[in-house]
Every structure is written in structure tokens, then in C-alpha cells.
Design a protein around this motif. Structure first.
Motif, PDB file in Angstrom:
ATOM      1  N   GLN A   1     -33.989  69.121  56.475  1.00 29.69           N
ATOM      2  CA  GLN A   1     -33.596  67.753  56.847  1.00 29.69           C
ATOM      3  C   GLN A   1     -32.085  67.602  56.893  1.00 29.69           C
ATOM      4  O   GLN A   1     -31.565  66.635  57.452  1.00 29.69           O
ATOM      5  N   ALA A   2     -31.358  68.534  56.282  1.00 35.70           N
ATOM      6  CA  ALA A   2     -29.907  68.417  56.209  1.00 35.70           C
ATOM      7  C   ALA A   2     -29.228  68.853  57.506  1.00 35.70           C
ATOM      8  O   ALA A   2     -28.022  68.701  57.660  1.00 35.70           O
ATOM      9  N   ILE A   3     -30.010  69.393  58.443  1.00 36.00           N
ATOM     10  CA  ILE A   3     -29.421  69.868  59.701  1.00 36.00           C
ATOM     11  C   ILE A   3     -28.873  68.694  60.507  1.00 36.00           C
ATOM     12  O   ILE A   3     -29.493  67.633  60.570  1.00 36.00           O
ATOM     13  N   GLY A   4     -27.717  68.883  61.112  1.00 39.61           N
ATOM     14  CA  GLY A   4     -27.150  67.878  62.019  1.00 39.61           C
ATOM     15  C   GLY A   4     -26.268  66.872  61.334  1.00 39.61           C
ATOM     16  O   GLY A   4     -25.815  67.083  60.205  1.00 39.61           O
ATOM     17  N   SER A   5     -26.022  65.797  62.041  1.00 38.52           N
ATOM     18  CA  SER A   5     -25.052  64.821  61.572  1.00 38.52           C
ATOM     19  C   SER A   5     -25.579  63.962  60.421  1.00 38.52           C
ATOM     20  O   SER A   5     -24.943  63.807  59.399  1.00 38.52           O
ATOM     21  N   GLY A   6     -26.744  63.386  60.619  1.00 41.32           N
ATOM     22  CA  GLY A   6     -27.290  62.516  59.580  1.00 41.32           C
ATOM     23  C   GLY A   6     -27.187  61.054  59.944  1.00 41.32           C
ATOM     24  O   GLY A   6     -28.028  60.252  59.538  1.00 41.32           O
ATOM     25  N   ILE A   7     -26.184  60.696  60.735  1.00 37.74           N
ATOM     26  CA  ILE A   7     -26.031  59.289  61.111  1.00 37.74           C
ATOM     27  C   ILE A   7     -27.244  58.790  61.914  1.00 37.74           C
ATOM     28  O   ILE A   7     -27.749  57.705  61.639  1.00 37.74           O
ATOM     29  N   PRO A   8     -27.760  59.587  62.891  1.00 36.26           N
ATOM     30  CA  PRO A   8     -28.945  59.096  63.608  1.00 36.26           C
ATOM     31  C   PRO A   8     -30.104  58.781  62.666  1.00 36.26           C
ATOM     32  O   PRO A   8     -30.778  57.768  62.834  1.00 36.26           O
ATOM     33  N   GLU A   9     -30.303  59.641  61.656  1.00 35.91           N
ATOM     34  CA  GLU A   9     -31.403  59.416  60.724  1.00 35.91           C
ATOM     35  C   GLU A   9     -31.162  58.149  59.910  1.00 35.91           C
ATOM     36  O   GLU A   9     -32.069  57.351  59.692  1.00 35.91           O
ATOM     37  N   ILE A  10     -29.930  57.980  59.430  1.00 36.29           N
ATOM     38  CA  ILE A  10     -29.613  56.791  58.634  1.00 36.29           C
ATOM     39  C   ILE A  10     -29.819  55.539  59.479  1.00 36.29           C
ATOM     40  O   ILE A  10     -30.339  54.516  59.019  1.00 36.29           O
ATOM     41  N   LYS A  11     -29.433  55.630  60.747  1.00 32.42           N
ATOM     42  CA  LYS A  11     -29.613  54.502  61.649  1.00 32.42           C
ATOM     43  C   LYS A  11     -31.104  54.177  61.793  1.00 32.42           C
ATOM     44  O   LYS A  11     -31.494  53.004  61.782  1.00 32.42           O
TER      45      LYS A  11
ATOM     46  N   ARG B   1     -33.300  50.751  60.620  1.00 32.55           N
ATOM     47  CA  ARG B   1     -34.161  49.959  61.497  1.00 32.55           C
ATOM     48  C   ARG B   1     -35.545  49.796  60.915  1.00 32.55           C
ATOM     49  O   ARG B   1     -36.440  49.281  61.559  1.00 32.55           O
ATOM     50  N   GLY B   2     -35.751  50.281  59.683  1.00 37.21           N
ATOM     51  CA  GLY B   2     -37.003  50.002  59.000  1.00 37.21           C
ATOM     52  C   GLY B   2     -37.978  51.165  58.977  1.00 37.21           C
ATOM     53  O   GLY B   2     -39.032  51.082  58.359  1.00 37.21           O
ATOM     54  N   VAL B   3     -37.648  52.271  59.649  1.00 39.74           N
ATOM     55  CA  VAL B   3     -38.531  53.438  59.614  1.00 39.74           C
ATOM     56  C   VAL B   3     -38.326  54.150  58.280  1.00 39.74           C
ATOM     57  O   VAL B   3     -37.194  54.299  57.822  1.00 39.74           O
ATOM     58  N   ILE B   4     -39.411  54.553  57.662  1.00 41.77           N
ATOM     59  CA  ILE B   4     -39.275  55.242  56.378  1.00 41.77           C
ATOM     60  C   ILE B   4     -39.200  56.742  56.602  1.00 41.77           C
ATOM     61  O   ILE B   4     -40.121  57.359  57.135  1.00 41.77           O
TER      62      ILE B   4
END
Lengths: 489, 489
Positions: free
Chosen positions: B84-94, B98-101
Motif C-alpha cells: 500500500q505504500a507504493i506511489g504518492s499517497g495523496i490520491p489515496e488520502i483524497k 471522500r468517505g471511502v474506507i
């Protein structure tokens, strides 16, 4: 196609909004600058009379009557054109944002009253600001422009859209006051909104950016061909050497104290307003003989600040806001062995007529007198903002602390083994930010201060003391704007 | 009493959040600095071999193998600990906002993987940033701290509160990357939120302020006793004389072009990612022999940047981000009659081994190569941000334009009748802000740039070109973060 039209209309709208407001603000600056100059000139003329007693009478007359006439005119015109223009305007805009309809506050009539009244008020140099009124004016322009667009295009009319435009209007208002476009956007969001739609963020930015650019272009073309992009109160602290880590506890303490001072400011303001509203004599004064109050107060103001009497203890010859460059100056006012010494022009105003006063007397008298005077003046029935009062008072407080530290340390401070000069001006900037932040409960004052001083090197100290001041003041009192809303409703 | 406890907990919580993240970021900086130094040292050792062919083989080996080993380790560890640590992380936080768990994205395991992987990635100097990953890490810390507080105090547990804390976490993440506390708060709001509760504004400010202060105090105490409060990429443009009104059309054009470049960046990135995902060979590579891709790419990267071959045309000896001080420098790289000339140290890296290359060749090759390299590197299965890539590419573009203007005008520009020196560094700062703003669709990049450069005098030019770049890019493409979200889901 419809969407493209919708969007391109948006751009034109925001561009118009920014342009109109920046031109209005420039025009106002031009007038107020000249009335202030006229006042100085008339005073200097009176000062040349040779017989002592006549000279004093003439200077006193010129000094005081100017305030009385200007404020009388401001109060009269505001009342005649639109009494809704009285006061800051931010509390009303805030109320409108919360969904209350205050239609009469967004008319061209109010706008005109605000413009005329504000120009006269600022033009005579009362310790009142133009921030709130410009936000109000800008909101009127935004709302009127909205109506104009809507009358052509009925389909676009909707509630949320006009509130978006109002938000952009607020941002432009703050941006025009200080030529602080980014701080303006943030400040207006913090002050007016509860929930903020991030999607509208760019509107404020664009409109404020337009305002700042047009203001700059016009200034260059009309006034100052040798353009240098200096900020309004440009500071010139040396990069990386303006403060040390050891001073941070002092900065934090300043934030704490100014938080309490801010709360005191709000309490005193509220009590004076409530007293004027409840006291029987005051009531009569306001309702039947409403002209007496402005005349009385402006006369009092002129008398107190008269440069040859009490005024000598508070840089009386200088208008309230024009003390800021002195306060932010790099040099150390008190004579310390090390550190930068001041030019004559800076110290002259703060040491009395024949340089016999201590600068600390001037600074303390200045703070006490203007603490009360700016509150009392803000109760006048004229358009008037209070942000700048807090800003200047905070700067004076900061300068005082800075000078005390400078005397204690003899103008120098140790940093990593080396000695470096101490800058009381840094303390003044921090104080200005902290007190302005405290009374408005906004942390975005930080950004406004960076833009107003044109320097961001004081980032950490300002942030620390603003956060502390805002926190302390929010625990103790509502913001000055919320306080006014509560008094009114 | 309950409320006081609730609030004081908040303060402790935010203080902890800021402290932990700033210490983590400092620790990471310390390691990456030393691995970079080690790489330089090893390269210099190899460079001292006297026999020509062995010297070349040894330097090439040291240069390239370092990347391969570091990236191999980064990819391996990230995969083993938490993919899960791959990539930037900002898209996931975004997405989480938006309410997705996405629970597995906020675990300590992910945090550890991100920290280890990012340290190795940054430590070898790939053209990747730490902004996104630090935002992700900071969000994990925020969420874990939340859980810790909640386990004691069940009553306080609620959805909105943990989202508030997550927002503060994001702010701290950005603040730690650039020591830009205010820009960090604004950037994180713009990137993650749709509607923003203004009441939570202070949380981000306080946490980011704590992070910045602690980071400063620790640096002073441990590392640099002679503390000067310089920004990360401190610029030293002269106040009020760094640019003229005539250059504004160029700045606006730069914003327009960089908006298109930003859109191209996003399109190329998306197509490469989609290609790697859909192509059969690439699919096989990723699923069965996933180790081959990072090794291949890091080998390719090392080969292309090897300083004695292609690297000489792109300041190869310098790590990607350490070119920024050169690009922001006051001097004019090209030899003009007027304007500031550069010190040897600045021009050395940009004119090849024996100073025979034109600086324009270096600048153009640098931009083209790193445009593609930074996109390709960002597809590696390691933690990696993309903000800094755009920032540096934009700076290089700006420097190019600035140098062209400088040559055309011979280093001088007229302002209000007087001639003043031209500053291509200003163009570089503007370019950096515009491209970074374009790909992220954020106007708050302005504030980050002021904090990162420690100067705010370029306010208007930066604002204008950032607004134009953001607008152009938003019309053409979604932001890089939204683009990643769309690819993934």
C-alpha cells in the motif's frame, strides 16, 4: 457551449469586479493622500505666525477644525445617503453569508455612502481603517454585477452562485486594502465562511490577482513611472539574521499578552457601545441631536492629538497609520552601544518637540490613548474599519517590547557563538500581526502581514505568536465582528 | 470541564502529531543527506583511478550500481512490508476524505514501508519527491494517534473528528516537506477537501507551526549551532528591483505554456501507466518477475545520467533537486555585458566537463530527459511524490526563458527611465510555481513557493502565472492526483 459561455462570463465578471474595486480604492487613496497633505500644509501655514498666542490658537484651530469638519461631513452624508453604510460592514456581510437577507445593505446607495463617508474619514486621519468598508463596498459591487449578469441570463440565477460571487467580492475588498491578494482571499474566507467550497477558491484568487495587477499598472502609468515593487509597509530585515531562537519565548509571551489585550479591546468596545445605547443622555444625544456626538468626538480627538500639547507624547504630527514605517524600522530607537542607530527623521516624532521625552513615554502614551480613541472613534456613525487600529497598536506594543529587550542586551544578541544586531522592528511586525489576528480571530493575518511587509523571513515568530494570540483571545471573547453582530441582534 | 479536557487533548494531540512528523522528516533528511554524500564520495574515489578505461568502468559502475541497489532494496522492502505504500499517497488520502474506507492504507505497517522505501528512494537521488509520501505518513500518524486517544475516551469517537485530524495530518505532511507551514495547510486543503470547515483551520496551522518550530529547534541544537533562518531554497532578489512591469506579458505567457506542459505531463504519465498495465509483456513483467522492472529502470536512469556520457548535458553530477539553487540564482548564466555574472561553481555543472557546451543545450536536454525520467520513475513500485519533479522542471523552463530574455536584452531592462539588471532567477521561481501549480491544480503553490524561497517580493508575477497555468491545465486535464485515482478505480 453553454458551459463555456458560463465560464467565460465568470472570468469577465471577476475581472470586472477586480478592476472596479482596484480603481475605486486607488481613487480613494488619491483623495485621502491629498486631504492629508492639505491638512499638513494648512497646519504648517498656521505654524508660521510669529506672535506666540496667535500661532497656538491658529494651529490648534486648523488642527482640530479639520477633524470636526471632515467627520461632521462624513456623518451627515452617510446619514443622508444610506445609514446602512455606518460601521465596518464585515459583521453584516457575515450575517448575509449565514443566509439572513439584508437587502438594503447591498445597494448602490449604500455603496455611495460608504465611499463618500470612508474617504472623508480616512482623509482626516482618524485611527480607523478601510478594510471592513472596502469588503462591504466590494460585496456591493459583486452583488450588483451579479444582478446585471442575471438580468440578461435568467437561467443562471441561483442562490449558491451569488454567494460564490459575494465571497470573491470579500476577497477583493481585503486585497485592495493592503494590496495583499493572497492574504485577502484567506482572511475573507476565515472571517465570513463557516463551510467553504474549495472549488470556489480560484475565484477569489483570480479576482484579487486582477485587482492587485490593475492597481499596480495604473499606479505605474499615472503616478510613479519609476516603479519599484515595494510592499505597502516594506520592511528590510536582513535575511537569516533578523532574529534568533532565544527570542522565541519572548515572541510567544507577546502572543499571549496580545491575546489578552485583544480580548480587552473587544470588551471595552462592547461596553462603550452598550453604554451609548442604554444610557439615557446618550440615547437622547443619538436620537434627537445625533450631530452632537460626531462633532464632540472629533473635537476631542483633535484636542488630544494636538501636536503642541498632549500630541507631542504620541507622535502627534504623524497620522495614525503613518507611524507604521517608524515602528517597523530596522534601527533601534533607544541609544544602544551596538545595533543600528536611527536617522533623525525617525526619532524626531517620538521624542517630543525638543527631543526631551523618552521614547518609552511616547510609546506607552500612544498605545493607551489610541487604544481608547480608536474604540471611541469606531462608535461614530461613519464607515470605519478596526483592523488597522489593532495592527498599529500591536506594532507599537511590539516596538516597546523590542526596545526594552534592546536596552537590556545593549542592542546585540548572541546566535551560534556570534553576536548579531537586534531588530525591535521584528517585534513590531510580530505585535501587529498578533493583535490584528487576536481581535479578528484569524490566523490568515500572518499571510496579510507577509504581503504588507513584503518579507516572509519572520514566518515562524509571526506564526507562533499569531496562533497563541488567536487562541487566547478566542477562549476569552468572540471576535470583534461576532461581538458587533451580537450587540446588534 | 469536559470541554476543557476535550480541547486540551486536542492541543496535546496536534503537538504530538507535529513533533513526531518533524522528527521523522529530520531523521529521513539526515539519512538521505549521508547516503547522497556517500555516493559522491564513492564516485570521487573511483574517479581517482589512473588508467582511463578502468576509471570509466569504475565510475560508471559506482554511479549506476548505487541506483540499482537502492531502488532494488526500496522496491523489495516496500513490497514485503506493505505494498500500500507504493506511489504518492495523496490520491489515496483524497479517496479516504471522500468517505471511502481504505483501512489498510492507514496502518503502522504502511507507514513503516513508506518510511523505509522513501528514505532509500530519496537517498539515491531519483527525480522523485517526498511530498506525497510525507502527507501519507503524516495521515497515518494522525489516524493512529486518533485511535490511541479514542481507546481511552470512547465518547469522543466520531467520524467528523477523525476526519478533522486527518486534515491536520495532511497539513503537517506538506509542512514538513518544504518547511512551509502556511502553504502546507492551504495546499492540503485544496488537494484533499471539497468542502472545508473553516472552524478546523487553526488545527492545521497549529500542528504545522509546531512541526516547523520543532524542526528548527532540533536542527539548531544538534546540527547547526550558527543558526540562520534561511528558507530551503533561499533566494536573494533585491527588494523592489527584481522585475519590471514590462516582463509581465512574458510571465503570463510562461503560465500559459506551463499549463499546457502540465497537461502533457499528466497525459504522458497516464498513458505510460496504462501501457504498463495493459501490455502483455509488461503485465507479465509486473506480475511474475516484478523485480526486473525496478532494476531495469534504475539501471537505465544511472546510465542516462552518468556524468561522463549523457549526464554532462544535464548537470549530471548534481542530484535532481540540488539543481534548484543554481536555477534560482541571481546571476545570469549566459555571458551578457550587464547584469550579474555567475561564480564558477554555478556554471560548472551546466557547461559540461570542459565548459564546451552551451547552457541552453544543458537546460533543454535537462528538461526533456527529466520530463520523461521523472514520469517513468514515478511508475516504479516504490513510495514517490511528483510535486518536486514539476517544481524543478518548471524552474529549468523558467531559467531557459529568463536566459533567452537576458541575451536579447543584454542583461538589462528599463524601468521608469532607469536601467536595472535582469534576473533570470525570477523566471525560474515563477516557472517552478506555475508547473507545480498546474499538475496539482492548486493555487496555494504560490504560498509554498514564498515560504520555500523565503521571499514574497515576486508575489504578483507568481500569482499571475500560477492562476493562468492552473486554469489552462484544469481545462485540459484532471489534476495528477485525480488522474491517478481514475486510473486505479
Amino acid at each position: 457551449l453553454n458551459r463555456a459561455r458560463y465560464l467565460s462570463e465568470d472570468w469577465v465578471y471577476l475581472l470586472l469586479l477586480g478592476s472596479i474595486m482596484s480603481l475605486l480604492a486607488l481613487f480613494m487613496d488619491f483623495i485621502t493622500e491629498n486631504t492629508n497633505k492639505f491638512h499638513q500644509w494648512a497646519y504648517d501655514q498656521a505654524d508660521q505666525i510669529e506672535v506666540g498666542i496667535w500661532r497656538i490658537l491658529a494651529t490648534y484651530g486648523v488642527w482640530t477644525m479639520f477633524f470636526v469638519v471632515m467627520i461632521f461631513l462624513a456623518a451627515l452624508l452617510t446619514r443622508l445617503i444610506a445609514p446602512q453604510a455606518i460601521g465596518s460592514g464585515i459583521p453584516e456581510i457575515k450575517t448575509i453569508f449565514r443566509g439572513v437577507i439584508l437587502k438594503e445593505y447591498l445597494t448602490m446607495r449604500t455603496m455611495l455612502a460608504k465611499f463618500v463617508g470612508l474617504t472623508l474619514t480616512i482623509g482626516c486621519g482618524l485611527p480607523l481603517g478601510k478594510e471592513g468598508p472596502l469588503v462591504h463596498m466590494s460585496s456591493v459591487v459583486a452583488s450588483q454585477l451579479s444582478r446585471l449578469v442575471h438580468s440578461f441570463q435568467g437561467i443562471y440565477e441561483n442562490e449558491s452562485r451569488s454567494s460564490e460571487m459575494l465571497a470573491a467580492g470579500c476577497a477583493v475588498g481585503v486585497a485592495c486594502t493592503f494590496s495583499a491578494p493572497i492574504g485577502g482571499v484567506l482572511f475573507s474566507i476565515e472571517v465570513t465562511s463557516v463551510f467553504f467550497a474549495v472549488r470556489n477558491y480560484w475565484r477569489g484568487f483570480f479576482a484579487a490577482g486582477c485587482a492587485a495587477t490593475i492597481s499596480r499598472v495604473v499606479t505605474t502609468l499615472l503616478k510613479d513611472p519609476e516603479l519599484d515593487f515595494n510592499a505597502q509597509f516594506q520592511t528590510r530585515f536582513p535575511t537569516g539574521k533578523a532574529f534568533t531562537l532565544q527570542e522565541f519565548p519572548i515572541f510567544a509571551m507577546m502572543g499571549f499578552v496580545l491575546g489578552i489585550v485583544g480580548a480587552a479591546f473587544i470588551v471595552v468596545h462592547r461596553n462603550i457601545v452598550l453604554f451609548l445605547r442604554r444610557n439615557d443622555i446618550a440615547k437622547m444625544l443619538f436620537q434627537r441631536y445625533w450631530m452632537i456626538y460626531p462633532i464632540l468626538i472629533s473635537f476631542l480627538f483633535g484636542t488630544i492629538t494636538y501636536p503642541e500639547a498632549l500630541g507631542q507624547f504620541m507622535a502627534g504630527r504623524k497620522k495614525f497609520t503613518s507611524t507604521v514605517p517608524d515602528l517597523f524600522n530596522n534601527c533601534i530607537w533607544s541609544n544602544t552601544t551596538y545595533g543600528e542607530t536611527c536617522s533623525e527623521t525617525v526619532t524626531n516624532s517620538w521624542t517630543g518637540l525638543s527631543h526631551e521625552n523618552s521614547i518609552f513615554i511616547s510609546l506607552v502614551v500612544f498605545q493607551i490613548v489610541f487604544f481608547f480613541l480608536s474604540i471611541i472613534c469606531s462608535t461614530l456613525p461613519i464607515p470605519a474599519g478596526m483592523f488597522i487600529s489593532a495592527f498599529v497598536l500591536g506594532a507599537a506594543f511590539g516596538r516597546t517590547i523590542g526596545e526594552i529587550v534592546a536596552i537590556c542586551l545593549d542592542g546585540e544578541i548572541e546566535s551560534g557563538g556570534k553576536m548579531q544586531s537586534l531588530y525591535p522592528g521584528v517585534y513590531a511586525v510580530i505585535g501587529a500581526a498578533a493583535l490584528a489576528g487576536a481581535i479578528t480571530h484569524t490566523v490568515s493575518v500572518c499571510v496579510i502581514v507577509f504581503e504588507v511587509t513584503g518579507q516572509i523571513i519572520t514566518l515562524l515568530p509571526i506564526m507562533i505568536s499569531v496562533i497563541i494570540a488567536v487562541t487566547v483571545c478566542s477562549y476569552l471573547q468572540p471576535s470583534i465582528y461576532d461581538s458587533v453582530i451580537r450587540i446588534k441582534h
